[in-house]
Design an enzyme around this catalytic site. Structure first.
Site, PDB file in Angstrom:
ATOM      1  N   GLY A   1       0.823  -1.204   0.000  1.00 35.20           N
ATOM      2  CA  GLY A   1       0.000   0.000   0.000  1.00 35.20           C
ATOM      3  C   GLY A   1       0.853   1.248   0.000  1.00 35.20           C
TER       4      GLY A   1
ATOM      5  N   GLU B   1       1.443   5.962   7.601  1.00 39.15           N
ATOM      6  CA  GLU B   1       2.850   6.158   7.214  1.00 39.15           C
ATOM      7  C   GLU B   1       3.453   7.342   7.956  1.00 39.15           C
ATOM      8  OE1 GLU B   1       3.910   3.662   5.810  1.00 39.15           O
ATOM      9  OE2 GLU B   1       2.033   2.863   5.009  1.00 39.15           O
TER      10      GLU B   1
HETATM   11 ZN   LIG Z   1       3.229   0.171   8.576  1.00 42.95          ZN
END
Ligand SMILES: [Zn+2]
Length: 918
Positions: free
Chosen positions: A306, A343
């Site tokens: 991702g 993130e």
């Molecule tokens: Zn992660």
């Protein structure tokens, strides 16, 4: 890092239409094997060897400073690495550097002189006779990013260069101690053609740039924060950029940039807004402030995962950055917000404090998933978010915990680390972190986090260090909590309640057992925090007293024995217990609640999760009875009434419509299969039972469903929470109605499809039509293709909807789609959509003639030579073969054996297949 893939894709489709599918496989596996090296992989007789946690040894050499110099070229790329090496003892011995077979070694120098005392092996080089005090090591290599189809290390996505180094990709760039406990200060110089690659990025701050002659230019980046090699990143390409600013809590200005291909510049606003919200939230909730002046995000189309949290240069799969209302669904918007936050949060939980070794992966991933879940809960509806997270855990992690790939959140061994980026490490890991919060309270949890950073900032540490920080900060003894890290398997917890009217007491009798898992025959009880409320006859929570102490309206039982009894006193009237509120522990719960109790909780429980859970328990029980009874299907009026009541709640002015949409969902086929005996699951029977329930409810509630669709159809798209919730509810109702075999429903759905002004509505209607053999289906698919064939991300949806269709004999259609220009087997997103979509179809993947299994094995064998990580993710659909009835399990096993016999099978696929066959 955050995974993407077949489950996410399939879930997106399933949750919109209320058609469900069988989840498959482990999540987020990764691969570093190129076509060339895969061809040389060992056969079964000299099978790949596991790596064990118990063998961990500290590095003998520290890398104090690393200067990297990349000369990017069209044929090959030259990499020069200059490392300040510091032996950690007087006789540090040989130095082993990881390095992939695809890396060409040009030369090695030590303190300016040529160095030849080394030995190369398939996994790296061993240097011997090195100086006993600090020295300079120079390594020059040559690599071919253009030929790198594994998308690991340095590779090309379209015309651009980019990197992915977690877990073990850096060794495909140069020879290095590629392990997370070797942290170093990196400086990176990039030189490339100025016209083709005007943007040259790496970690940290830009300290120099200029012309390099010959039509080339260069940049130099310096990252002042020590980091492991897996956080290194480089991007070079022709990219457009949007820019914004964030002022931190101490008044520092941070420049925020998102880089994408020029034609996508209008699709980045939501990702930027999400980033700014994340930065603010981490300051407000955890007191964590960003630590550089620049934060970059780059979106690339070809990406296995991702997104990746490289220090100050996050690299994202484009599907988790790009969004407009016309091209992305509400679910895409939510995923982007969550993953951008995930993130960003890694900057502290992962980057500033990292893992000592990869067995500790959950230290950063479980914690960061917990943090992104909490962020999303604060930004949206907390109850609905929790329900979604638990539904996902049950759909994908519980099956893994009960299959051949079952592993603790801190595994003991692995063959390929890529295979352990799993729902267990991530989602169960997040549940384990959440239990600290449940046990210690919000303030206690924050104290633990503060102590964790105070002790370990700048270090590579273990889950034990996190556990100790939580305990020490709170003076708590949580020793019986530790087995959560070492034991695999989902605990079974039984809680039986009984009321003593004479004594005015309510007693809960609890028992637990953790089932056997591969390699773990004996288990011990583990501390399960059980959050309990007692709901009185008036529908209100009672005040709770136990052992003379007041517990408010929700008590947290610290249940850590095989059996225990808890008694509440002063209970004036017989209550209905609400057990495991907010899903306070990741367990399989059995209670003695009656159907009447469940209906009562559905209407009255103050805990949103348990209000939903009561309905799910009723529906699950109904479906399982239908599957097991062998009798003709019948529908109890009580359940239809309960569902009608839920739906009519949408008329209330303050209705939580997103919650109602969730409450209407019938448990998916995968979840139902988990409750059936090993070796008995007949996917056709599970599909038929669930379809009967959906069709009957749609028939009985048709007028209510149609009225709800009409009442929740907005004239114009808006992205406000109330509008999103109405859209979710409306589309859930359209999904229900699609079960009716009525031409006017197909016509209505097509009209709505054609008129929709946003992708959420478009894709919901398309999905509702996808399982119907009607002319509207064909027209809608053709029109959708014509409108969106220029947009690869939207085409992924088009592929997934078709391959996930439950129309019989759909394999031929999927094979044809593989040849269409919308598909490319080298692009992971396309494989996850098309092939992953098929794996979610009970009708076609599990076709009784085995054609679905044979097709998947063909694809896995083809993929294995290109990208072992994506191949291993796909092969995971076979791992639970023993769960199925004899004909299907034999057919799946035969395909696993066929895959295992493939010469030069990648380590990724080998590990999954061999463990499945064990
Ligand atoms: Zn992660």
């Amino acid at each position: 890092m955050r995974a993407t893939g077949l489950r996410a894709m399939h879930r997106a489709v399933a949750s919109m239409t209320l058609h469900s599918g069988t989840p498959s496989g482990a999540r987020g596996q990764r691969c570093v094997r190129s076509a060339a090296s895969a061809a040389a992989a060992p056969a079964t007789e000299n099978a790949p060897k596991p790596i064990y946690l118990k063998d961990y040894a500290k590095p003998q050499y520290a890398f104090a400073k690393v200067d990297l110099d990349f000369a990017l070229g069209e044929a090959s790329t030259a990499v020069k690495s200059t490392i300040r090496v510091e032996p950690q003892s007087a006789n540090a011995g040989d130095l082993f550097l990881h390095g992939d077979e695809s890396v060409e070694l040009v030369q090695i120098m030590v303190d300016g002189g040529a160095f030849t005392s080394y030995k190369r092996s398939p996994k790296g080089i061993t240097l011997s006779g090195l100086p006993q005090s600090a020295f300079e090591l120079v390594i020059e290599t040559r690599i071919k990013p253009q030929e790198n189809t594994a998308l690991e290390g340095l590779y090309k996505s379209g015309k651009n260069f980019c990197t992915q180094c977690e877990a073990e990709g850096f060794r495909r760039i140069t020879f290095y101690q590629d392990r997370p406990d070797v942290m170093s200060i990196f400086t990176t110089k990039i030189t490339a053609d100025k016209a083709k690659y005007p943007v040259l990025l790496s970690n940290g701050n830009l300290i120099d740039s200029g012309d390099a002659g010959d039509g080339k230019h260069f940049t130099v980046w310096e990252d002042p924060w020590a980091k492991p090699a897996y956080l290194f990143a480089l991007v070079a390409g022709e990219l457009g950029m949007i820019e914004d600013k964030f002022t931190t809590m101490t008044g520092k200005n941070v420049t925020l940039r998102i880089f994408v291909e020029e034609h996508n510049l209008d699709k980045c606003e939501h990702a930027m807004t999400s980033l700014i919200k994340s930065m603010k939230w981490d300051e407000d909730v955890f007191g964590l402030e960003y630590d550089l002046e620049l934060f970059n995000i780059v979106a690339v189309d070809d990406f296995n995962m991702g997104a990746m949290e490289n220090k100050s240069l996050n690299i994202f799969n484009s599907r988790l950055v790009l969004a407009t209302p016309e091209s992305a669904t509400d679910a895409d918007y939510a995923a982007i917000e969550g993953v951008v936050a995930h993130e960003y949060f890694h900057n502290y939980t992962g980057n500033r404090v990292t893992c000592r070794d990869w067995f500790q992966l959950s230290l950063k991933e479980g914690l960061t998933v917990y943090r992104d879940q909490e962020f999303s809960a604060d930004m949206n509806s907390r109850g609905v978010k929790r329900i979604g997270d638990v539904a996902r855990l049950r759909m994908s992690q519980f099956p893994q915990d009960n299959g051949p790939m079952a592993h603790p959140i801190r595994p003991e061994s692995y063959i390929k680390m890529d295979n352990f980026y799993t729902v267990t490490i991530y989602e169960k890991g997040a549940e384990v972190v959440r239990m600290y919060e449940t046990l210690l309270g919000k303030d206690g949890f924050r104290k633990g986090m503060d102590l964790y950073f105070e002790r370990h900032d700048g270090q590579a540490v273990t889950t034990e260090d996190f556990f100790n920080a939580m305990c020490d900060a709170n003076g708590a003894d949580l020793s019986s909590f530790k087995p959560w890290y070492s034991q695999a398997g989902t605990p079974n917890v039984t809680v039986d309640g009984s009321y003593d009217a004479a004594a005015k007491t309510f007693t809960l009798k609890c028992s637990q057992n953790v089932p056997k898992t591969p390699g773990q025959d004996t288990k011990i009880p583990v501390m399960c925090p059980i959050a309990v409320g007692l709901v009185g006859p008036d529908g209100k929570d009672m005040e709770l007293t136990m052992d003379g102490a007041s517990h408010g309206t929700t008590a947290v039982l610290r249940f850590d024995q095989a059996e225990a009894t808890y008694t509440f006193t002063g209970v004036a009237a017989k209550p209905v217990p609400s057990i495991l509120r907010n899903f306070s522990a990741p367990v399989k719960l059995t209670t003695n609640l009656t159907e009447d109790d469940l209906v009562f909780l559905m209407a009255n429980d103050s805990d949103a999760f348990n209000r939903w859970e009561a309905g799910q328990t009723l529906l699950r029980g109904l479906c399982l009875n239908l599957i097991k009874s062998g009798e003709p299907f019948t529908m109890p009026a009580s359940i239809t009434d309960a569902m009608r009541k839920i739906l009519s709640g949408a008329k209330a002015p303050d209705a939580d419509k997103a919650f109602i949409a969730r409450a209407m969902m019938v448990p998916g086929e995968g979840e139902l299969s988990e409750f059936l005996e090993q070796g008995t699951v007949d996917p056709a029977a599970v599909y038929a039972a669930r379809k009967f329930v959906m069709t009957t409810l749609a028939t009985e509630l048709r007028a209510d469903l149609e009225a709800t669709v009409a009442a929740n159809s907005a004239a114009k798209y808006s992205n406000e929470p109330a509008d999103r919730a109405a859209r979710t509810l409306k589309n859930a109702c359209i999904g229900y109605l699609s079960y009716l075999d009525a031409p006017e429903i197909a016509a209505m759905t097509y009209e709505r499809f054609a008129a929709a002004d946003n992708m959420t509505d478009k894709i919901s209607c398309l999905s509702a039509l996808s399982g119907k053999d009607c002319p509207e289906r064909v027209t809608a698919l053709d029109e959708f293709y014509a409108a969106w064939k220029h947009d690869p991300l939207v085409m992924n949806k088009w592929l997934g909807i078709q391959s996930g269709s439950s129309l019989p004999n759909n394999i031929a259609n999927v094979k044809a789609l593989m040849k269409s220009s919308a598909f490319d087997i080298k692009n992971p997103n396309k494989v996850y959509s098309l092939i992953g979509g098929l794996c979610g179809s009970s009708v076609n993947f599990h076709a009784a003639d085995g054609s679905g299994y044979e097709f998947l094995a063909d694809v896995v064998i083809q993929l294995d030579d290109l990208n072992g990580q994506v191949a291993s993710r796909m092969v995971s659909a076979f791992t639970r073969w023993k769960k199925y009835e004899p004909t299907r399990s034999a057919a799946m096993k035969a395909q696993l054996e066929r895959i295992l016999a493939k010469p030069g099978l990648s380590e990724n696929v080998f590990e999954i297949v061999s463990k499945s066959l064990d």
